[in-house]
Design a protein around this motif. Structure first.
Motif, mmCIF file in Angstrom:
data_model
loop_
_atom_site.group_PDB
_atom_site.id
_atom_site.type_symbol
_atom_site.label_atom_id
_atom_site.label_comp_id
_atom_site.label_asym_id
_atom_site.label_seq_id
_atom_site.Cartn_x
_atom_site.Cartn_y
_atom_site.Cartn_z
ATOM 1 N N THR A 30 0.835 -1.204 0.000
ATOM 2 C CA THR A 30 0.000 0.000 0.000
ATOM 3 C C THR A 30 0.866 1.249 0.000
ATOM 4 O OG1 THR A 30 -1.716 -1.188 1.218
ATOM 5 C CG2 THR A 30 -1.854 1.210 1.206
ATOM 6 N N LYS A 34 1.017 4.200 -2.814
ATOM 7 C CA LYS A 34 0.832 5.621 -2.483
ATOM 8 C C LYS A 34 2.034 6.441 -2.937
ATOM 9 C CE LYS A 34 -2.352 5.056 1.367
ATOM 10 N NZ LYS A 34 -2.591 5.261 2.787
ATOM 11 N N ALA A 37 1.729 7.016 -6.626
ATOM 12 C CA ALA A 37 0.704 8.029 -6.883
ATOM 13 C C ALA A 37 1.231 9.436 -6.613
ATOM 14 C CB ALA A 37 -0.530 7.754 -6.036
ATOM 15 N N ALA A 38 1.953 9.613 -5.523
ATOM 16 C CA ALA A 38 2.501 10.930 -5.194
ATOM 17 C C ALA A 38 3.546 11.357 -6.217
ATOM 18 C CB ALA A 38 3.114 10.914 -3.792
#
Length: 57
Positions: A30, A34, A37-38
Motif C-alpha cells: 500500500t 501511495k 501516486a505521489a
C-alpha cells in the motif's frame, strides 16, 4: 514555471520516492502504491507547468 509550483512538484516527487523506498523496505504494498501516486502527481504538475511556460512569449 512558477517557483512555488516547481517546488511543490519536486516535493511531491521526493515524497513519492521516499514512500516507495519505505514501502519496499517494509514490504508494504500500500505504501509503495501511495508513493507511486505521489510521484505521478508531481510529474503531472511539473509537466503542466512546463507546458504553460512553453506557451508564454
Amino acid at each position: 514555471m512558477a517557483a512555488s509550483e516547481k517546488v511543490r512538484a519536486k516535493a511531491e516527487q521526493v515524497v513519492g520516492k521516499a514512500a516507495q523506498a519505505a514501502g519496499r523496505a517494509t514490504g508494504n504494498q500500500t505504501l509503495i502504491a501511495k508513493g507511486h501516486a505521489a510521484e505521478a502527481a508531481g510529474n503531472a504538475r511539473e509537466a503542466k507547468e512546463s507546458l504553460k511556460d512553453t506557451g508564454r512569449p
